[in-house]
Design a protein around this motif. Sequence first.
Motif, PDB file in Angstrom:
ATOM      1  N   ALA A  35       0.850  -1.191   0.000  1.00 52.63           N
ATOM      2  CA  ALA A  35       0.000   0.000   0.000  1.00 52.63           C
ATOM      3  C   ALA A  35       0.882   1.235   0.000  1.00 52.63           C
ATOM      4  N   GLU A  36       0.277   2.332  -0.433  1.00 50.58           N
ATOM      5  CA  GLU A  36       0.963   3.622  -0.380  1.00 50.58           C
ATOM      6  C   GLU A  36       0.243   4.499   0.625  1.00 50.58           C
ATOM      7  N   VAL A  37       1.000   5.056   1.554  1.00 48.57           N
ATOM      8  CA  VAL A  37       0.450   5.972   2.554  1.00 48.57           C
ATOM      9  C   VAL A  37       1.002   7.354   2.257  1.00 48.57           C
ATOM     10  N   SER A  38       0.102   8.314   2.112  1.00 50.63           N
ATOM     11  CA  SER A  38       0.554   9.673   1.842  1.00 50.63           C
ATOM     12  C   SER A  38      -0.069  10.626   2.853  1.00 50.63           C
ATOM     13  N   VAL A  39       0.739  11.605   3.248  1.00 52.20           N
ATOM     14  CA  VAL A  39       0.257  12.698   4.096  1.00 52.20           C
ATOM     15  C   VAL A  39       0.239  13.943   3.231  1.00 52.20           C
ATOM     16  N   ASP A  40      -0.954  14.462   2.968  1.00 54.02           N
ATOM     17  CA  ASP A  40      -1.131  15.560   2.029  1.00 54.02           C
ATOM     18  C   ASP A  40      -1.422  16.866   2.752  1.00 54.02           C
ATOM     19  N   THR A  41      -0.686  17.881   2.415  1.00 55.74           N
ATOM     20  CA  THR A  41      -0.989  19.240   2.850  1.00 55.74           C
ATOM     21  C   THR A  41      -1.612  19.952   1.655  1.00 55.74           C
ATOM     22  N   VAL A  42      -2.865  20.340   1.784  1.00 60.44           N
ATOM     23  CA  VAL A  42      -3.665  20.759   0.631  1.00 60.44           C
ATOM     24  C   VAL A  42      -4.064  22.223   0.741  1.00 60.44           C
ATOM     25  N   LEU A  43      -3.933  22.942  -0.369  1.00 56.94           N
ATOM     26  CA  LEU A  43      -4.476  24.285  -0.500  1.00 56.94           C
ATOM     27  C   LEU A  43      -5.453  24.272  -1.661  1.00 56.94           C
ATOM     28  N   ALA A  44      -6.702  24.615  -1.391  1.00 61.45           N
ATOM     29  CA  ALA A  44      -7.752  24.625  -2.417  1.00 61.45           C
ATOM     30  C   ALA A  44      -8.135  26.055  -2.752  1.00 61.45           C
ATOM     31  N   GLU A  45      -8.300  26.339  -4.050  1.00 58.58           N
ATOM     32  CA  GLU A  45      -8.733  27.654  -4.509  1.00 58.58           C
ATOM     33  C   GLU A  45      -9.919  27.485  -5.440  1.00 58.58           C
ATOM     34  N   ARG A  46     -11.002  28.196  -5.150  1.00 60.26           N
ATOM     35  CA  ARG A  46     -12.191  28.139  -5.994  1.00 60.26           C
ATOM     36  C   ARG A  46     -11.956  28.969  -7.257  1.00 60.26           C
ATOM     37  N   LEU A  47     -12.333  28.417  -8.414  1.00 55.33           N
ATOM     38  CA  LEU A  47     -12.143  29.070  -9.698  1.00 55.33           C
ATOM     39  C   LEU A  47     -13.495  29.427 -10.308  1.00 55.33           C
ATOM     40  N   GLY A  48     -13.464  30.092 -11.443  1.00 54.60           N
ATOM     41  CA  GLY A  48     -14.696  30.420 -12.145  1.00 54.60           C
ATOM     42  C   GLY A  48     -15.383  31.637 -11.570  1.00 54.60           C
ATOM     43  N   GLU A  49     -16.688  31.759 -11.849  1.00 56.89           N
ATOM     44  CA  GLU A  49     -17.450  32.931 -11.419  1.00 56.89           C
ATOM     45  C   GLU A  49     -17.472  33.088  -9.911  1.00 56.89           C
ATOM     46  N   ASP A  50     -17.449  31.962  -9.192  1.00 57.21           N
ATOM     47  CA  ASP A  50     -17.467  32.013  -7.734  1.00 57.21           C
ATOM     48  C   ASP A  50     -16.052  31.964  -7.159  1.00 57.21           C
TER      49      ASP A  50
END
Length: 511
Positions: A133-148
């Motif tokens: 198995a692969e175990v990953s620890v993700d640090t995530v930055l999300a940005e909303r795109l489009g009209e909103d």
Amino acid sequence: MAETKREIERKYEATDETRLPDLTRAPGVSAVQDRGVDELDAVYYDTADLRLAAGSLTLRRRTGGGDAGWHLKLPVAPGVRDEIRAPLDDTLPESLAGLLRSRTLGGEVAPVVRLLSSRAVRHLLDDAGTLLAEVSVDTVLAERLGEDGGATASWKEIEVELADGADPGLLDAVEKRLRKAGVRPSTAPSKLARALAETTPAPPAADPATRPPALGEDTAGGRVLAYVREQVEAIVRYDPAVRRELPDAVHKMRVATRRLRSAFKTYGKVLDRTVTDPIGEELKWLAGELGVARDQEVLAAHLADRVDAVPDTLLLGPVRARLRVWDAAVGADARRTALAALDSDRHLALLRTLHALVADPPLRKAAHRDAPKVLTKAVGKDYDRLAGRVDRALSLPPGHERDLALHGARKAAKRTRYAAEAATPALGKPVKRFARRIKSVQSLLGDHQDSVVARETLRTLAIQAHAAGEPAFVWGLLYGREEALGAALEDRFPEVWKRTSATKTRAAVGF
């Protein structure tokens, strides 16, 4: 060229303070190998009204890591998805666009979210060094795109993805270690779902005066519409499965078209048939186009089984070879017919019409009445129609006319069964048992019809074999066996029918 990978994974919440426990204590894991950090940049695409997300599909274009490219993820089961990959082009590859057609309805997809992930990767290995198995620890930055666009969100999470061919039980073992360390499963099914939830602007409050009156769950309309939505969703869901040639996909999609068409006819007091009848005709067309492939699949398997049952001493001539050639030729044409239907403007128009129907159903007065009375009467009417067809079929002598009549009774049985299944949530166990009895009638008549169709094909194969100078003995033998099977099924049918038409059965159901 697209490739498919079955993805089996689990997600967990994490914080800056979260530390992975010693996973070598999970049974079967001998070593944990640090694979470094990947920087991933993924842009997720959807329609303006997020129809892909609503169907639990994700479409992204990702750079970074070892699998850069376009990725389409289709749900299979909880925690299981098929990831279909295509090369990293600037535009959406046609191989993926076709799989999305039943969701996008021919519309464009556009960027809705960008995710930047810093992924620390570890591999779980067994004592032979094989990846488990692969175990990953993700640090995530999300940005909303489009009209909103503009809103952002950030979080950390842990993913555990099973390696190809590894024992799924390993995920339970790893989760046990994580839970003991205080790590809990994520409440979000995917990164995209979380990003959308945390970056979506709050909708304006709706004016109660402008809302249409809601149908209660126990009204006839509420029950029928729930069933209709279920079948529409099945048609949409199995469209890409048919394109991918997944097992039984054609059959399941065809059944959904038939269930929906039957519901329109059975529950005409609930949904206006001046609106639904034209839709039903289009559903009939689609079922017919899909049916070429499905009928060929069933018939080929049926004949192959019959040939396998012939003793080698009687298997004269190149019987199996001729059967394979026939199946390959007819099967290829059937496949092209099904795909052409799914790619047609006519199918796209049907999907749009179904979408509009669900959004704004053509309700009649009975839709607002209590479900039991309306649904019971509708099921009873279908049953009476079935009984009339059975009586006519049984009054005919064996032969072509009786075969046609039994086939008509089979169609009526199917409609009655579908009507009962749609009504079961409202009417309970008696109707559920009734549906099972009707299914037994449908199954027997289906076997009979398969035998009739098989005889027609065997006659054609015998003629072709004779014309090619091959022995036609086996085809004649199989024809005789199918004829005997059909007669035996006809002999059994009155007793099977008697069990469904007993007075106590009708009394229990209420019609």
